[in-house]
Every structure is written in structure tokens, then in C-alpha cells.
Write an enzyme that holds these catalytic residues in place. Structure first.
Site, mmCIF file in Angstrom:
data_model
loop_
_atom_site.group_PDB
_atom_site.id
_atom_site.type_symbol
_atom_site.label_atom_id
_atom_site.label_comp_id
_atom_site.label_asym_id
_atom_site.label_seq_id
_atom_site.Cartn_x
_atom_site.Cartn_y
_atom_site.Cartn_z
ATOM 1 N N SER A 1 61.819 100.082 -58.276
ATOM 2 C CA SER A 1 60.826 98.937 -58.745
ATOM 3 C C SER A 1 61.357 98.709 -60.164
ATOM 4 O O SER A 1 62.322 98.238 -60.734
ATOM 5 C CB SER A 1 59.459 99.257 -58.499
ATOM 6 O OG SER A 1 58.695 98.247 -58.932
ATOM 7 N N ASP B 1 60.890 92.197 -62.715
ATOM 8 C CA ASP B 1 61.093 93.717 -62.723
ATOM 9 C C ASP B 1 62.495 93.963 -61.799
ATOM 10 O O ASP B 1 62.847 92.829 -61.099
ATOM 11 C CB ASP B 1 59.878 94.539 -62.359
ATOM 12 C CG ASP B 1 59.481 94.527 -60.794
ATOM 13 O OD1 ASP B 1 59.821 93.425 -60.224
ATOM 14 O OD2 ASP B 1 59.059 95.362 -60.351
ATOM 15 N N ASP C 1 62.745 94.842 -58.599
ATOM 16 C CA ASP C 1 63.006 94.307 -57.268
ATOM 17 C C ASP C 1 62.011 93.125 -57.016
ATOM 18 O O ASP C 1 61.821 92.902 -55.924
ATOM 19 C CB ASP C 1 62.353 95.680 -56.577
ATOM 20 C CG ASP C 1 60.900 95.899 -56.719
ATOM 21 O OD1 ASP C 1 60.250 95.800 -57.972
ATOM 22 O OD2 ASP C 1 60.186 96.568 -55.829
ATOM 23 N N ASP D 1 58.670 92.175 -57.909
ATOM 24 C CA ASP D 1 57.359 91.975 -57.321
ATOM 25 C C ASP D 1 56.649 92.315 -58.665
ATOM 26 O O ASP D 1 55.361 91.960 -58.457
ATOM 27 C CB ASP D 1 56.928 92.908 -56.359
ATOM 28 C CG ASP D 1 57.310 94.470 -56.751
ATOM 29 O OD1 ASP D 1 57.742 94.786 -58.094
ATOM 30 O OD2 ASP D 1 56.850 95.596 -56.093
ATOM 31 N N GLU E 1 47.037 92.630 -60.725
ATOM 32 C CA GLU E 1 46.963 93.794 -61.202
ATOM 33 C C GLU E 1 47.540 93.582 -62.607
ATOM 34 O O GLU E 1 48.330 92.835 -63.038
ATOM 35 C CB GLU E 1 47.903 95.032 -60.887
ATOM 36 C CG GLU E 1 47.462 95.446 -59.598
ATOM 37 C CD GLU E 1 48.272 97.028 -59.142
ATOM 38 O OE1 GLU E 1 47.582 97.674 -59.172
ATOM 39 O OE2 GLU E 1 49.297 96.579 -59.037
ATOM 40 N N SER F 1 49.746 95.280 -64.169
ATOM 41 C CA SER F 1 51.068 95.592 -64.262
ATOM 42 C C SER F 1 51.989 94.188 -63.723
ATOM 43 O O SER F 1 53.117 94.397 -64.032
ATOM 44 C CB SER F 1 51.171 96.537 -63.324
ATOM 45 O OG SER F 1 51.001 96.295 -61.795
#
Length: 425
Positions: free
Chosen positions: A74, A210, A212, A214, A293, A295
Site C-alpha cells: 500500500s 498511494d 496501490d 486506494d 478515513e 488516511s
């Protein structure tokens, strides 16, 4: 791990086929090859989608109604790698599922057989899915997209060349060494190149993905990093009048500004624990139209089943901006602003980090502070809050605080960072 996964799928979950794909890290192909060898050696069949983003892997699971594994680290540094795996469908393993799988793996009792490998490509179906529900307005925006040399490079041009926007893609060459910046859009240093490009090109906004695909980070027309909570508010404002269920989920790290705005709009705020797998599962099981989130993981379910795609989140933001004449900075200008820290990571061993959290909980109880313990502990004060929790992805304790004044924020930091350091020794 492949032997264990193939066995538990068949024995416990009554599945004899699964999905496997991998990101573009240098170690991913080798890991995926050996993972598949292990899975098929148990008699479990594999549909191999090859190089994909994580959301593409999720979509493959959804289409086939099968569990699967995505080989990726990730947003972690280039030399890390790992597996995002599911047992019960699209949503990744979480909580007790992971502990159970660990014990099952160490037990070492695996089935034997000759599973098949079917190679497939999900790209075209995934591109159709991404664009299906997007309806652009009349204003064509200029947007900079930073793929960060990650897995989104394999599909970014195909999707963004066909949308109603002027899109420039940077760092679009797939390179698992991530030569231009760290593959995490929540880290400010990862967005510096994007910020400069937006100002140079006088773009309306920019996004960064990022490793990957997501997680999303957003930069506005002034070259300023936009808090993810503000972007979440724009999505909620856009959809709230079109959904029956007006509950919106956000994780425990998010600013109070999000709660304030959801209530102001007539919705119901739902604060939940951190972790993309938890967020995705809760949004799915409770039919929540949108959840996200701190993040940068965002999950939409107001139009169709969503697979946690940063590219889809970008398309939704493009759609919002195409239907108005305002700048992104102005759209966010009336959102309440609180003084806050970034997410601070304090090194702490896996063995010790939960002990530190328990001591903080004891401290809060002794002082009779109101708190939430759904994930670590979030302590509430009249002028703000602090969050102390054990990281899901590293040997760290994470800390974040927010207050109505700068002085209040400093006081909260001084008290609780000192406590964490004291208990961490």
C-alpha cells in the site's frame, strides 16, 4: 501462507476458488507467484488478474463473488510488502479473522491437491465500472493527477483521457522504487511536487494516489493541501439530498469539523474505528452512503457498490467541480477550522504499545474524563480532544489532538505526549 489460505478457504469458508493480483513493487511478482503455488497445492483454484491496483482486485472479487488476496504494501516504503486478504468476499480480513488465520497457519495442517490457475484481465470491465455513474457538468476543469509511479499508472491515462476535464498526469511511469517521492499522499512531503505543478499550470486542483491506488490526497487551486475531512464534507454536501440513509461514517482520527457539518446538513455522524477493512465492512453492512478515513480511504455506496478507489474519488470530485463555478479553496472556506496536530507516530514495540494505551485509559478513568475506547482511547474536553491508539500497520503509537485555541492544543500535547513517553519507557 498460500497453503494455509487455500486450506482455510475450503475447510471453513467452503470456497474452492479465489482471486490473486499484485501491485508494481519489485518484490510483488515473486511473492504472488509463490503465493499462487501454495494456494493451488491445496486443490484451491486461482483466478490470476496479474498487475492491478487494490481497488481492481476488490472489483474482481465483487464480480466473481469470491475471496482473494492482493499482494501490496500500500502506502509503505518501497522495500515493504505484504498481503491484503479476504475470506468472506470483497471486504478484507479484520480483527479476530486475522488472529484465527495466524493460528491456523502456524498449526501447519494443510490440504493437498492440484488447483488450476486461470489468467484474466479485469481492466476494461473496471474502467466501465469507474465511469458508469459519473455525470459531468458544463465546466471543464484543469486537474493535475500524481500517480506517484504506483500501480495506478497502468490505468490512469485510459480513464482520465476519456473524462470531461483537462487532466495532466505526472509520475505516470510504473516504477516500484517510487523514485519521485514516498507513495503516501497523507505525508506532506509527498505532495510538494504536485503543489508546485498546480501553481505552475494554474490548475483548479490536484490529486495524489498511494502505491496501490486506494488512498487519495488533494491539493487546491492555491497549492494548499486540503484536509481529507474537507473533501469528505464536499462529497456529503453533494449527496445528502439524494440518499435515504443520511448516516455518514468517519474514523476516530477525523476532525470535529466533519461531525459539525454532518449535523448542520441534517445528517447523522457515525464515528468509527480506524482501519480501511473496518470502514469498508461497516459501510457495506449498514448500507451507509459514504464513509471515509483520515488516511484518505474513501468508500461510496450512494450510487453503486464501491471498491475503495482513489481514482473513483477523483472522478466524484471532478464531477462536483464541473457543476459549479467556484474554486476548491472557496468551497471549503466556510468549513469550521480547529487547531490540530498532524498524526504523530511514536515508536513503540508491538508488545508494549497496548500496555501504554491501557495506562492512558487508567489515567482518563482516574480523572473522570469522558472518552471513547472503540479504537485506542479518544478523550474529550470542553475545548478539544486527544486520540492515542496503537497503529494497525507498524510498531507505533499514533497521537492526534485538536482544540478550539492554539494554547489549548499546546496544553493537550504537552500533557499527553509526556504521559506516552513516560509509559513507553
Amino acid at each position: 501462507i498460500g497453503k494455509s489460505y487455500g486450506t482455510i478457504l475450503q475447510e471453513k469458508y467452503k470456497k474452492n476458488t479465489c482471486i490473486v493480483s499484485y501491485d508494481n513493487r519489485l518484490s510483488s511478482t515473486n511473492l504472488a507467484t509463490n503465493l499462487i503455488k501454495g494456494i493451488t497445492s491445496t486443490g484451491c483454484n486461482v483466478i490470476n488478474y496479474g498487475l492491478t491496483t487494490t481497488p481492481m482486485n476488490y472489483y474482481g472479487r465483487y464480480l466473481n463473488q469470491l475471496p482473494g488476496i492482493m499482494v501490496t504494501a500500500s502506502h509503505n516504503p518501497k522495500d515493504d510488502n505484504g498481503f491484503k486478504f479476504s475470506f468472506d468476499g470483497v471486504v478484507n480480513a479484520r480483527g479476530e479473522m486475522i488472529d484465527e488465520f495466524k493460528d491456523f497457519t502456524f498449526n501447519g495442517k494443510f490440504m493437498t491437491g492440484n488447483g488450476t490457475i486461470t489468467k484474466n484481465d479485469i481492466t476494461e470491465k473496471y474502467l466501465e465500472y469507474l465511469k458508469y455513474s459519473i455525470k459531468f457538468g458544463k465546466r471543464k476543469r484543469k486537474v493535475i493527477v500524481d500517480c506517484g509511479n504506483g500501480a495506478t499508472c497502468i490505468i490512469a491515462k485510459k480513464i482520465f483521457n476519456s473524462v470531461y476535464a483537462n487532466v495532466e498526469i505526472i509520475n505516470e511511469k510504473s516504477d516500484g522504487t517510487f523514485p519521485n517521492h514516498h507513495p503516501d499522499p497523507t505525508v506532506a512531503s509527498s505532495l510538494v511536487q504536485l503543489q508546485k505543478r498546480i501553481l505552475e499550470k494554474k490548475a483548479d486542483f490536484g490529486v495524489s494516489f498511494d502505491g496501490d491506488g486506494d488512498r487519495i490526497g488533494v491539493v487546491n487551486n492555491l497549492g494548499q493541501i486540503v484536509p481529507i475531512e474537507n473533501i469528505m464534507i464536499l462529497y456529503i454536501r453533494d449527496m445528502i439530498n439524494n440518499v435515504k440513509n443520511k448516516t455518514f461514517l468517519y474514523d476516530i482520527k477525523c476532525s470535529k469539523s466533519l461531525e459539525d457539518e454532518i449535523i448542520k446538513l441534517g445528517g447523522t455522524p457515525l464515528m468509527y474505528r480506524t482501519g480501511a477493512s473496518y470502514t469498508q465492512n461497516k459501510v457495506h453492512t449498514d448500507s451507509i452512503p459514504f464513509g471515509g478515513e483520515y488516511s484518505g480511504h474513501l468508500f461510496f455506496q450512494d450510487r453503486d457498490v464501491d471498491c475503495g478507489s482513489a481514482i473513483y474519488a477523483t472522478l466524484r470530485l471532478m464531477e462536483i467541480m464541473s457543476k459549479c463555478s467556484d474554486t476548491l479553496s472557496n468551497l471549503c472556506s466556510n468549513i469550521p477550522v480547529y487547531f490540530h496536530t498532524e498524526e504523530i507516530k511514536i515508536p513503540c514495540t508491538s508488545e508494549n504499545k497496548f500496555k501504554v494505551i491501557d495506562k492512558i485509559k487508567e489515567y482518563a478513568n482516574q480523572n473522570k474524563y469522558p472518552s471513547s475506547t472503540i479504537d485506542g482511547i479518544k478523550i474529550f474536553f470542553t475545548n478539544g480532544w486527544v486520540l492515542i491508539r496503537a497503529s494497525n500497520t507498524g510498531e507505533n503509537i499514533t497521537f492526534r489532538a485538536e482544540a478550539t485555541t492554539d494554547v489549548g492544543l499546546t496544553n493537550l500535547q504537552n500533557i499527553f505526549l509526556n504521559l506516552i513517553n513516560e509509559y513507553n519507557n
